[in-house]
Design an enzyme around this catalytic site. Sequence first.
Site, mmCIF file in Angstrom:
data_model
loop_
_atom_site.group_PDB
_atom_site.id
_atom_site.type_symbol
_atom_site.label_atom_id
_atom_site.label_comp_id
_atom_site.label_asym_id
_atom_site.label_seq_id
_atom_site.Cartn_x
_atom_site.Cartn_y
_atom_site.Cartn_z
ATOM 1 N N GLY A 11 0.810 -1.215 0.000
ATOM 2 C CA GLY A 11 0.000 0.000 0.000
ATOM 3 C C GLY A 11 0.839 1.259 0.000
ATOM 4 O O GLY A 11 0.603 2.187 -0.777
ATOM 5 N N GLN B 209 10.250 0.930 8.292
ATOM 6 C CA GLN B 209 10.965 0.503 9.491
ATOM 7 C C GLN B 209 11.998 -0.592 9.213
ATOM 8 O O GLN B 209 12.975 -0.729 9.944
ATOM 9 C CB GLN B 209 9.986 0.038 10.551
ATOM 10 C CG GLN B 209 9.228 -1.228 10.227
ATOM 11 C CD GLN B 209 8.333 -1.658 11.383
ATOM 12 O OE1 GLN B 209 8.393 -1.105 12.480
ATOM 13 N NE2 GLN B 209 7.487 -2.652 11.148
ATOM 14 N N HIS C 180 -3.342 -12.022 -5.907
ATOM 15 C CA HIS C 180 -4.093 -11.814 -7.147
ATOM 16 C C HIS C 180 -4.051 -10.319 -7.484
ATOM 17 O O HIS C 180 -4.267 -9.477 -6.601
ATOM 18 C CB HIS C 180 -5.567 -12.193 -6.978
ATOM 19 C CG HIS C 180 -5.814 -13.603 -6.593
ATOM 20 N ND1 HIS C 180 -6.731 -14.395 -7.247
ATOM 21 C CD2 HIS C 180 -5.286 -14.399 -5.623
ATOM 22 C CE1 HIS C 180 -6.766 -15.590 -6.697
ATOM 23 N NE2 HIS C 180 -5.888 -15.606 -5.700
ATOM 24 N N ARG D 104 4.100 -11.863 -4.169
ATOM 25 C CA ARG D 104 3.995 -10.545 -3.545
ATOM 26 C C ARG D 104 5.307 -9.771 -3.670
ATOM 27 O O ARG D 104 5.308 -8.561 -3.894
ATOM 28 C CB ARG D 104 3.631 -10.688 -2.063
ATOM 29 C CG ARG D 104 2.167 -11.005 -1.797
ATOM 30 C CD ARG D 104 1.908 -11.167 -0.308
ATOM 31 N NE ARG D 104 0.490 -11.347 -0.037
ATOM 32 C CZ ARG D 104 -0.345 -10.373 0.291
ATOM 33 N NH1 ARG D 104 0.109 -9.141 0.391
ATOM 34 N NH2 ARG D 104 -1.620 -10.609 0.509
ATOM 35 N N TYR E 192 -2.578 -21.780 -6.927
ATOM 36 C CA TYR E 192 -2.360 -21.267 -8.280
ATOM 37 C C TYR E 192 -0.869 -21.122 -8.570
ATOM 38 O O TYR E 192 -0.029 -21.089 -7.671
ATOM 39 C CB TYR E 192 -3.057 -19.926 -8.485
ATOM 40 C CG TYR E 192 -2.813 -18.874 -7.420
ATOM 41 C CD1 TYR E 192 -1.695 -18.050 -7.433
ATOM 42 C CD2 TYR E 192 -3.754 -18.678 -6.392
ATOM 43 C CE1 TYR E 192 -1.507 -17.070 -6.472
ATOM 44 C CE2 TYR E 192 -3.561 -17.707 -5.416
ATOM 45 C CZ TYR E 192 -2.440 -16.906 -5.466
ATOM 46 O OH TYR E 192 -2.247 -15.931 -4.508
#
Length: 261
Positions: A15, A35, A47, A108, A213
């Site tokens: 984010g 941090q 996804h 990710r 997946y």
Amino acid sequence: MDQPLDIAVIGCGLGGAAMTALLQAKGFNACVFEQAPSFGPVGAGIHLTPNLMNVLHDLDLQNQLVEKGFTPASFTSRCGATADVLFELPLASHMSVQYGASYITIRRSDFHDALVSRIAPDSIHYAKQLNSIEQGSEDVKLGFADGSQQRARLVIAADGVFSKIRSALFDPTPPTFAGQAAYRAIVDASKLPHAPLDDLTKWWDGERFVISYYLDNDRKNYYFVAGFPEPDWPADRGWQEGSRDELLEQFHGFHPHVRAL
């Protein structure tokens, strides 16, 4: 103390990295304070849906992410016990036509790397653990664990579930556990005992589920997350160690393909 920034983003996870990159792309003077001392390959799979991919158009990341990740043919829901197909949503042949962007799965860490690549390197400040926040008449003063301080006209909190900023602004009540825990892992696809039945599968059985997946177009890495009810969780922990035996016990009634995975 440095001159005030226009915008300080606290936390450079997915984010915070996306927010900082998009603000800079629009010409804002934005810096991000993280941090951790550096970034590493943490996290598992994620996804990226067409609405998100369209937002990333402003960062010119769509093609890079499609090449790095995996574009599943469909999202298939199956009965956890029998493997019967419950529902199938076309993805590869449908999403770009209807929504103007792809639906992909990806590590990710690969997604995070792509976002960070769009942030000016000198505007990422590492090893900056936020200790205090003080609202002034014209700006906000931030204090960090290393003793440094920074003022900013606007502060954006992207510091996660244990947000220091949220605790400063509101009642510092710890997060409420939702009663659901999950195991997750990335495995070498060449070592799978069975070829996956689908590109992207969600196996259902009551309150338990498994989503699995591929993470790359070469089909080398395969990801699963296995969710189940959990009555309690330490309020100060985002994760904790589990065991293979517990995982197998939680999914004892599932299809052999799931248990083998």
